[in-house]
Design a protein around this motif. Structure first.
Motif, PDB file in Angstrom:
ATOM      1  N   PHE A  37       3.240  -3.445  -8.711  1.00 23.73           N
ATOM      2  CA  PHE A  37       2.260  -2.433  -9.173  1.00 23.73           C
ATOM      3  C   PHE A  37       1.739  -2.470 -10.575  1.00 23.73           C
ATOM      4  CE2 PHE A  37       6.123   0.152  -8.891  1.00 23.73           C
ATOM      5  CZ  PHE A  37       6.088   0.437 -10.149  1.00 23.73           C
ATOM      6  N   LYS A  38       0.453  -2.103 -10.741  1.00 23.29           N
ATOM      7  CA  LYS A  38      -0.330  -1.923 -12.035  1.00 23.29           C
ATOM      8  C   LYS A  38      -0.589  -0.354 -12.032  1.00 23.29           C
ATOM      9  CE  LYS A  38      -0.802  -6.063 -13.972  1.00 23.29           C
ATOM     10  NZ  LYS A  38      -0.109  -6.335 -15.330  1.00 23.29           N
ATOM     11  N   GLU A  39      -0.076   0.165 -12.946  1.00 19.08           N
ATOM     12  CA  GLU A  39      -0.123   1.616 -13.338  1.00 19.08           C
ATOM     13  C   GLU A  39      -1.482   2.205 -13.149  1.00 19.08           C
ATOM     14  OE1 GLU A  39       1.590   4.589 -12.622  1.00 19.08           O
ATOM     15  OE2 GLU A  39       3.004   3.125 -12.903  1.00 19.08           O
ATOM     16  N   SER A  40      -2.424   1.497 -13.845  1.00 23.16           N
ATOM     17  CA  SER A  40      -3.791   2.373 -14.065  1.00 23.16           C
ATOM     18  C   SER A  40      -4.993   0.981 -13.797  1.00 23.16           C
ATOM     19  CB  SER A  40      -3.803   2.963 -15.289  1.00 23.16           C
ATOM     20  OG  SER A  40      -5.265   3.628 -15.198  1.00 23.16           O
ATOM     21  N   VAL A  41      -5.557   0.862 -12.914  1.00 21.86           N
ATOM     22  CA  VAL A  41      -6.781   0.036 -13.068  1.00 21.86           C
ATOM     23  C   VAL A  41      -8.002   0.955 -12.681  1.00 21.86           C
ATOM     24  CG1 VAL A  41      -7.633  -1.709 -11.718  1.00 21.86           C
ATOM     25  CG2 VAL A  41      -5.318  -1.713 -11.630  1.00 21.86           C
ATOM     26  N   THR A  42      -8.960   0.916 -13.371  1.00 23.67           N
ATOM     27  CA  THR A  42     -10.304   1.414 -13.462  1.00 23.67           C
ATOM     28  C   THR A  42     -11.413   0.456 -12.930  1.00 23.67           C
ATOM     29  OG1 THR A  42      -9.456   3.016 -14.864  1.00 23.67           O
ATOM     30  CG2 THR A  42     -11.816   3.042 -14.790  1.00 23.67           C
ATOM     31  N   SER A  57     -18.778   1.016 -10.755  1.00 24.13           N
ATOM     32  CA  SER A  57     -19.707   0.472  -9.860  1.00 24.13           C
ATOM     33  C   SER A  57     -20.887   1.698  -9.748  1.00 24.13           C
ATOM     34  CB  SER A  57     -19.122   0.109  -8.243  1.00 24.13           C
ATOM     35  OG  SER A  57     -20.186  -0.256  -7.623  1.00 24.13           O
ATOM     36  N   ASN A  58     -21.983   1.082 -10.170  1.00 25.73           N
ATOM     37  CA  ASN A  58     -23.285   2.050  -9.986  1.00 25.73           C
ATOM     38  C   ASN A  58     -23.047   3.355 -10.801  1.00 25.73           C
ATOM     39  OD1 ASN A  58     -24.444   0.477  -8.167  1.00 25.73           O
ATOM     40  ND2 ASN A  58     -24.043   1.733  -6.323  1.00 25.73           N
ATOM     41  N   GLY A  59     -22.482   3.060 -12.051  1.00 29.73           N
ATOM     42  CA  GLY A  59     -22.351   4.223 -12.993  1.00 29.73           C
ATOM     43  C   GLY A  59     -21.047   5.042 -12.920  1.00 29.73           C
ATOM     44  N   LYS A  60     -20.377   4.883 -11.674  1.00 28.90           N
ATOM     45  CA  LYS A  60     -19.229   5.676 -11.394  1.00 28.90           C
ATOM     46  C   LYS A  60     -17.839   4.860 -11.762  1.00 28.90           C
ATOM     47  CE  LYS A  60     -20.745   6.311  -7.222  1.00 28.90           C
ATOM     48  NZ  LYS A  60     -20.789   6.840  -5.802  1.00 28.90           N
ATOM     49  N   GLU A  61     -16.639   5.624 -12.000  1.00 33.45           N
ATOM     50  CA  GLU A  61     -15.520   5.065 -12.167  1.00 33.45           C
ATOM     51  C   GLU A  61     -14.458   5.477 -11.102  1.00 33.45           C
ATOM     52  OE1 GLU A  61     -13.895   5.729 -16.016  1.00 33.45           O
ATOM     53  OE2 GLU A  61     -15.497   4.727 -17.125  1.00 33.45           O
ATOM     54  N   LEU A  62     -13.750   4.716 -10.761  1.00 40.94           N
ATOM     55  CA  LEU A  62     -12.526   4.884  -9.911  1.00 40.94           C
ATOM     56  C   LEU A  62     -11.304   4.132 -10.673  1.00 40.94           C
ATOM     57  CD1 LEU A  62     -11.582   5.928  -7.046  1.00 40.94           C
ATOM     58  CD2 LEU A  62     -12.207   3.719  -6.282  1.00 40.94           C
ATOM     59  N   SER A  63     -10.216   5.118 -10.936  1.00 38.43           N
ATOM     60  CA  SER A  63      -8.973   4.882 -11.297  1.00 38.43           C
ATOM     61  C   SER A  63      -7.901   4.909 -10.395  1.00 38.43           C
ATOM     62  CB  SER A  63      -8.798   5.594 -12.368  1.00 38.43           C
ATOM     63  OG  SER A  63      -9.686   5.576 -13.394  1.00 38.43           O
ATOM     64  N   PHE A  64      -7.049   3.864 -10.158  1.00 35.31           N
ATOM     65  CA  PHE A  64      -5.928   3.921  -9.258  1.00 35.31           C
ATOM     66  C   PHE A  64      -4.801   3.092  -9.569  1.00 35.31           C
ATOM     67  CE2 PHE A  64      -9.357   0.736  -8.007  1.00 35.31           C
ATOM     68  CZ  PHE A  64      -8.633  -0.322  -8.010  1.00 35.31           C
ATOM     69  N   LYS A  65      -3.703   3.428  -9.108  1.00 30.99           N
ATOM     70  CA  LYS A  65      -2.452   2.780  -9.308  1.00 30.99           C
ATOM     71  C   LYS A  65      -2.545   1.570  -8.259  1.00 30.99           C
ATOM     72  CE  LYS A  65       2.593   3.276  -9.205  1.00 30.99           C
ATOM     73  NZ  LYS A  65       3.744   4.024  -9.370  1.00 30.99           N
ATOM     74  N   LEU A  66      -2.455   0.352  -8.441  1.00 34.33           N
ATOM     75  CA  LEU A  66      -2.709  -0.752  -7.440  1.00 34.33           C
ATOM     76  C   LEU A  66      -1.385  -1.163  -7.004  1.00 34.33           C
ATOM     77  CD1 LEU A  66      -4.773  -2.555  -5.987  1.00 34.33           C
ATOM     78  CD2 LEU A  66      -4.427  -4.176  -7.809  1.00 34.33           C
ATOM     79  N   ILE A  67      -1.109  -0.863  -5.773  1.00 33.69           N
ATOM     80  CA  ILE A  67       0.246  -1.515  -5.101  1.00 33.69           C
ATOM     81  C   ILE A  67       0.433  -2.626  -4.406  1.00 33.69           C
ATOM     82  CG2 ILE A  67       2.233  -0.322  -4.145  1.00 33.69           C
ATOM     83  CD1 ILE A  67       0.970   2.289  -4.987  1.00 33.69           C
ATOM     84  N   ASP A  68       0.638  -3.641  -4.670  1.00 33.21           N
ATOM     85  CA  ASP A  68       0.694  -4.853  -3.845  1.00 33.21           C
ATOM     86  C   ASP A  68       1.992  -5.068  -2.961  1.00 33.21           C
ATOM     87  OD1 ASP A  68       0.300  -7.336  -2.561  1.00 33.21           O
ATOM     88  OD2 ASP A  68       0.913  -8.441  -4.428  1.00 33.21           O
ATOM     89  N   THR A  69       2.065  -4.754  -1.667  1.00 29.49           N
ATOM     90  CA  THR A  69       3.237  -4.872  -0.843  1.00 29.49           C
ATOM     91  C   THR A  69       3.776  -6.231  -0.289  1.00 29.49           C
ATOM     92  OG1 THR A  69       2.171  -4.245   0.939  1.00 29.49           O
ATOM     93  CG2 THR A  69       2.544  -2.665  -0.216  1.00 29.49           C
ATOM     94  N   PRO A  70       4.813  -6.404  -0.038  1.00 36.09           N
ATOM     95  CA  PRO A  70       5.179  -7.528   0.820  1.00 36.09           C
ATOM     96  C   PRO A  70       4.647  -7.606   1.911  1.00 36.09           C
ATOM     97  CG  PRO A  70       7.298  -6.385  -0.053  1.00 36.09           C
ATOM     98  CD  PRO A  70       6.128  -5.535  -0.337  1.00 36.09           C
ATOM     99  N   GLY A  71       4.334  -8.947   2.773  1.00 35.55           N
ATOM    100  CA  GLY A  71       3.704  -9.015   3.929  1.00 35.55           C
ATOM    101  C   GLY A  71       4.960  -8.184   4.851  1.00 35.55           C
ATOM    102  N   ILE A  72       3.877  -7.822   5.988  1.00 36.84           N
ATOM    103  CA  ILE A  72       4.919  -7.175   7.120  1.00 36.84           C
ATOM    104  C   ILE A  72       4.871  -8.288   8.433  1.00 36.84           C
ATOM    105  CG2 ILE A  72       4.987  -5.278   8.770  1.00 36.84           C
ATOM    106  CD1 ILE A  72       3.925  -3.622   6.616  1.00 36.84           C
TER     107      ILE A  72
END
Lengths: 132, 210
Positions: free
Chosen positions: B66-71, B74-89
């Motif tokens: 994961f990356k703790e904080s990605v912002t 788009s269109n003047g708005k911001e969205l921050s999230f913790k990005l979590i990449d998971t192993p394939g199921i």
């Protein structure tokens, strides 16, 4: 020789999720392809995958699974939710689930009109088609 | 049922005490659908660095990353999230499949063992997600039980879902088939590798992660 075992809903409906999954996996590990009346809940499906992964070994490579159940395309949201709740109460009795060992089933291809079960044998791959 | 109620309470409490604009965004999907390639694209676009290693060998990602904080903006708005990449199921893992990719027996067996643990970990993490991008390979049949199980579990937990139909740059890509398999979800055709349609993907992400 290919062994198909039919499991009616009443054989597993009274089992809790853990016991249901244990029973199904033990049958699959006997190299049987199971035709189960109804379907597992989504959390049971996830648990089945988890249990399968825990049991992967030299002789057990995992499972192939496919579920088909009737779905109406255009439903009003309220009735869709109601249907979901009713299905929950009925324990997902509608539809059919096929589970088999990955060492026997090479692939299960599902599209809206048919299921293709590709099995492995000594001479190669055999295609079996089950139409809905 | 209890799990579902527990998840809903957890999400409700989180919404009270946490900024609504900082969510845990998971990337889920079968092996080799392009989850890590998409994670890398997002991280490169907004952080200037990649997240993990993508490979043509299945089960390259065998641990949650994961990356703790990605912002993203788009269109003047911001969205921050913790990005979590998971192993394939996956429902099956055979070490012999890895031998085709020039791994030796020991490496293949180790990879298979780690991959089984990765699948278990990915499933366990479903309870920790606020929103999920399900990454599917649009050149493959979308009606696989793994896809249905992932989406069914997200629906049962009321987690918002965006389906990324990846690899649209390939000739065999069929976005329509993905759309018809999951008509109740927004499907975005993208190429994570080439960046095709990625701006539209970010815009749609804002709508899904409200």
């Amino acid at each position: 020789m290919l062994t198909l075992q039919y499991i009616p809903n009443n054989e597993i409906e009274n089992l809790n999720s853990e016991n249901k999954i244990r029973k199904l996996l033990s049958l699959v590990k006997e190299d049987k392809i199971l035709l189960i009346e109804g379907r597992l809940t989504s959390s049971e499906e996830a648990r089945l995958i988890e249990s399968t992964m825990e049991q992967i070994s030299k002789s057990f490579k995992g499972i192939e699974i496919c579920t088909v159940y009737p779905q109406k395309k255009r439903e009003v949201q309220f009735f869709d939710k109601l249907r979901k709740e009713v299905l929950n109460i009925l324990g997902y009795r509608q539809g059919i689930t096929i589970i088999g060992p990955a060492t026997i089933i090479k692939d299960i291809k599902r599209d809206p009109t048919k299921i293709e079960l590709l099995t492995r044998n000594n001479k190669g791959t055999r295609r079996n088609v089950i139409k809905k | 049922m209890l799990k579902k109620i527990g998840g809903s309470i957890k999400r409700f409490l989180n919404s009270l005490f946490k900024s609504k604009k900082h969510v845990r965004l998971g990337l889920y999907g079968p092996p080799n659908s392009g989850k890590t390639t998409l994670a890398n694209k997002i991280c490169k676009d907004w952080l200037g660095e990649e997240m993990g290693t993508a490979s043509r060998i299945p089960h390259e990602t065998r641990e949650i990353q994961f990356k703790e904080s990605v912002t993203i903006k788009s269109n003047g708005k911001e969205l921050s999230f913790k990005l979590i990449d998971t192993p394939g199921i996956a429902t099956k893992i055979d070490y012999e499949d890895f031998l085709r990719f020039n791994l030796n027996q020991k490496e293949a067996k180790e990879r298979a063992k780690e991959a089984t643990k990765g699948v278990i970990e990915a499933i366990k993490w479903l309870d920790n997600m606020d929103a999920v991008v399900v990454v599917l390979d649009s050149t493959k049949n979308p009606y696989s039980q793994v896809n249905i199980t992932i989406i069914g579990n997200l629906a049962a937990r009321d987690i918002p879902v965006l389906i990324a139909a990846n690899k649209v740059d390939l000739r065999k890509a069929n976005i329509k088939k993905v759309e018809s398999a999951f008509p109740q979800y927004k499907v975005m055709g993208i190429s994570a590798e080439r960046g095709d349609n990625i701006e539209q993907f970010y815009k749609t992400l804002f709508k899904v992660v409200k």
